[in-house]
Motif scaffolding. Structure first.
Motif, PDB file in Angstrom:
ATOM      1  N   SER A  54       0.838  -1.211   0.000  1.00  0.00           N
ATOM      2  CA  SER A  54       0.000   0.000   0.000  1.00  0.00           C
ATOM      3  C   SER A  54       0.870   1.257   0.000  1.00  0.00           C
ATOM      4  CB  SER A  54      -0.910  -0.001   1.226  1.00  0.00           C
ATOM      5  OG  SER A  54      -1.744  -1.142   1.242  1.00  0.00           O
ATOM      6  N   MET A  55       1.945   1.225   0.791  1.00  0.00           N
ATOM      7  CA  MET A  55       2.872   2.351   0.797  1.00  0.00           C
ATOM      8  C   MET A  55       3.473   2.565  -0.591  1.00  0.00           C
ATOM      9  SD  MET A  55       4.779   1.505   4.424  1.00  0.00           S
ATOM     10  CE  MET A  55       6.217   2.473   3.999  1.00  0.00           C
TER      11      MET A  55
ATOM     12  N   CYS B  33       1.018   4.158  -2.902  1.00  0.00           N
ATOM     13  CA  CYS B  33       0.812   5.581  -2.593  1.00  0.00           C
ATOM     14  C   CYS B  33       1.932   6.440  -3.154  1.00  0.00           C
ATOM     15  CB  CYS B  33       0.714   5.776  -1.073  1.00  0.00           C
ATOM     16  SG  CYS B  33      -0.825   5.184  -0.334  1.00  0.00           S
ATOM     17  N   TYR B  34       3.180   6.042  -2.863  1.00  0.00           N
ATOM     18  CA  TYR B  34       4.239   6.938  -3.328  1.00  0.00           C
ATOM     19  C   TYR B  34       4.504   6.804  -4.816  1.00  0.00           C
ATOM     20  CZ  TYR B  34       7.677   3.141  -2.195  1.00  0.00           C
ATOM     21  OH  TYR B  34       8.379   1.970  -2.090  1.00  0.00           O
TER      22      TYR B  34
ATOM     23  N   ALA C 163       2.101   9.238  -6.198  1.00  0.00           N
ATOM     24  CA  ALA C 163       2.562  10.593  -5.886  1.00  0.00           C
ATOM     25  C   ALA C 163       3.708  11.004  -6.801  1.00  0.00           C
ATOM     26  CB  ALA C 163       2.999  10.658  -4.429  1.00  0.00           C
TER      27      ALA C 163
ATOM     28  N   ILE D 240       3.392  12.745   1.276  1.00  0.00           N
ATOM     29  CA  ILE D 240       2.960  11.348   1.220  1.00  0.00           C
ATOM     30  C   ILE D 240       3.558  10.554   2.368  1.00  0.00           C
ATOM     31  CG2 ILE D 240       2.984   9.244  -0.176  1.00  0.00           C
ATOM     32  CD1 ILE D 240       1.101  11.400  -1.160  1.00  0.00           C
TER      33      ILE D 240
ATOM     34  N   VAL E 195       1.464   8.206   4.867  1.00  0.00           N
ATOM     35  CA  VAL E 195       1.824   6.793   5.032  1.00  0.00           C
ATOM     36  C   VAL E 195       2.114   6.477   6.498  1.00  0.00           C
ATOM     37  CG1 VAL E 195       3.622   5.089   4.531  1.00  0.00           C
ATOM     38  CG2 VAL E 195       2.635   6.431   2.676  1.00  0.00           C
TER      39      VAL E 195
END
Length: 318
Positions: A173-174, A177-178, A181, A204, A208
């Motif tokens: 998931s991290m 996300c990045y 981003a 972000i 996180v």
């Protein structure tokens, strides 16, 4: 040599899955630190540090899993290790789970403070090309490992493996996300929104970290309950139901029950108060009654510590 590898990394066993996870985490953590330093991304570096903490805790989980397996193996009951730790190693499981979750929360809190500091100091410029490349690699690898560990644990049913799967899901998931981003940062370069670029990495990272701090709370709470020997309501109700039935059928005066769930281990102590004028019974008959009660409590397991006592003195049961 080919026959040794499947046993060491056997996906059908708890220890084999944890070994595979350790190897995968080490590779991803090393890549994250390298890419993070090259791209000047604190977000990717945090991903690597998070992974290294996970390696240490997974190794401890593996060690505890081996100790528990050895302690419940009848072939090793007379070993020196079992003589020194005659009560088993179940108590180590919630300790490791609790320390693991607490360390994850602590690391995330520290990174969150650094992210806020960067946001209030004008942000941080990063090399988006290497950052995006690592984001793609990590998302694919961590997603695949999370799916593998989850599938393996459907058969194994281990709290350690379940926590490891949760950590892989968090890591994936991290990465997602990045990656989003960084792609967004690349898209706004040279546009009126270019000023957002320096704030993407710390922004972000802060989001996180908040997610990472919340995710292990359930595991920490469960581990604390095991450390404090909090009786699970479902197990307590089941034991009391069985004990009341035994008291009614055999004409006993009363009973006292003491239960706890310590990691994978169930600890159950039952004391039945027998009438002082109850007709004498042979020891073999008392043993048959213990076997009957044990069967009523559930299937016998090496992870169950069961004590059943009979007394005419209530003080012995308190």
């Amino acid at each position: 040599m080919a026959s040794v590898v499947p046993r060491f990394f056997d996906p059908r066993t708890e220890q084999g899955v944890l070994r595979l996870s350790i190897a995968g985490t080490l590779v991803m953590a090393a890549m994250a630190v390298g890419f993070g330093l090259y791209a000047n991304s604190s977000l990717i570096i945090f991903d690597g540090i998070y992974g290294l903490i996970d390696v240490v805790m997974t190794w401890l989980s593996l060690l505890v899993a081996r100790l528990i397996a050895q302690s419940t193996n009848t072939d090793t009951l007379q070993s020196r290790l079992n003589q020194r730790f005659s009560m088993g190693f179940w108590h180590l499981e919630p300790i490791v789970l609790g320390v693991s979750g607490t360390l994850m929360i602590g690391a995330a809190l520290y990174a969150f403070v650094n992210a806020v500091d960067a946001l209030t100091s004008g942000g941080r410029l990063i090399a988006l090309g290497p950052a995006i490349t690592f984001g793609v690699i990590s998302l694919l690898a961590e997603g695949a490992l999370a799916a593998f560990v989850l599938r393996a644990n459907r058969r194994i049913g281990s709290d350690f493996v379940a926590l490891d799967a949760k950590n892989w899901i968090i890591a994936a998931s991290m990465s997602a996300c990045y990656l989003l981003a960084f792609v967004g940062g690349a898209m706004v370069r040279g546009t009126p929104l270019d000023w957002i670029g320096p704030y993407i990495d710390p922004g972000i990272l802060a989001v996180v970290c908040l997610f990472v701090m919340v995710a292990p709370l359930g595991t920490v709470r469960q581990a604390l309950a095991g450390i404090l020997l909090v009786a699970p309501q479902e197990l307590r109700s089941h034991v009391d139901t069985v004990a009341r039935d035994v008291v009614a059928r055999h004409g006993f005066l009363d009973y006292r029950s003491y239960v706890a769930q310590v990691g994978r281990g169930e600890q159950i102590e039952l004391f039945f108060v027998v009438r002082a004028d109850d007709p004498p019974r042979a020891l073999a008959e008392w043993d048959r009654l213990r076997d009957e009660i044990g069967d009523l409590l559930g299937e016998e397991s090496p992870d169950r510590w069961l004590t059943i006592m009979f007394t005419t003195d209530l003080e012995w049961a308190v």
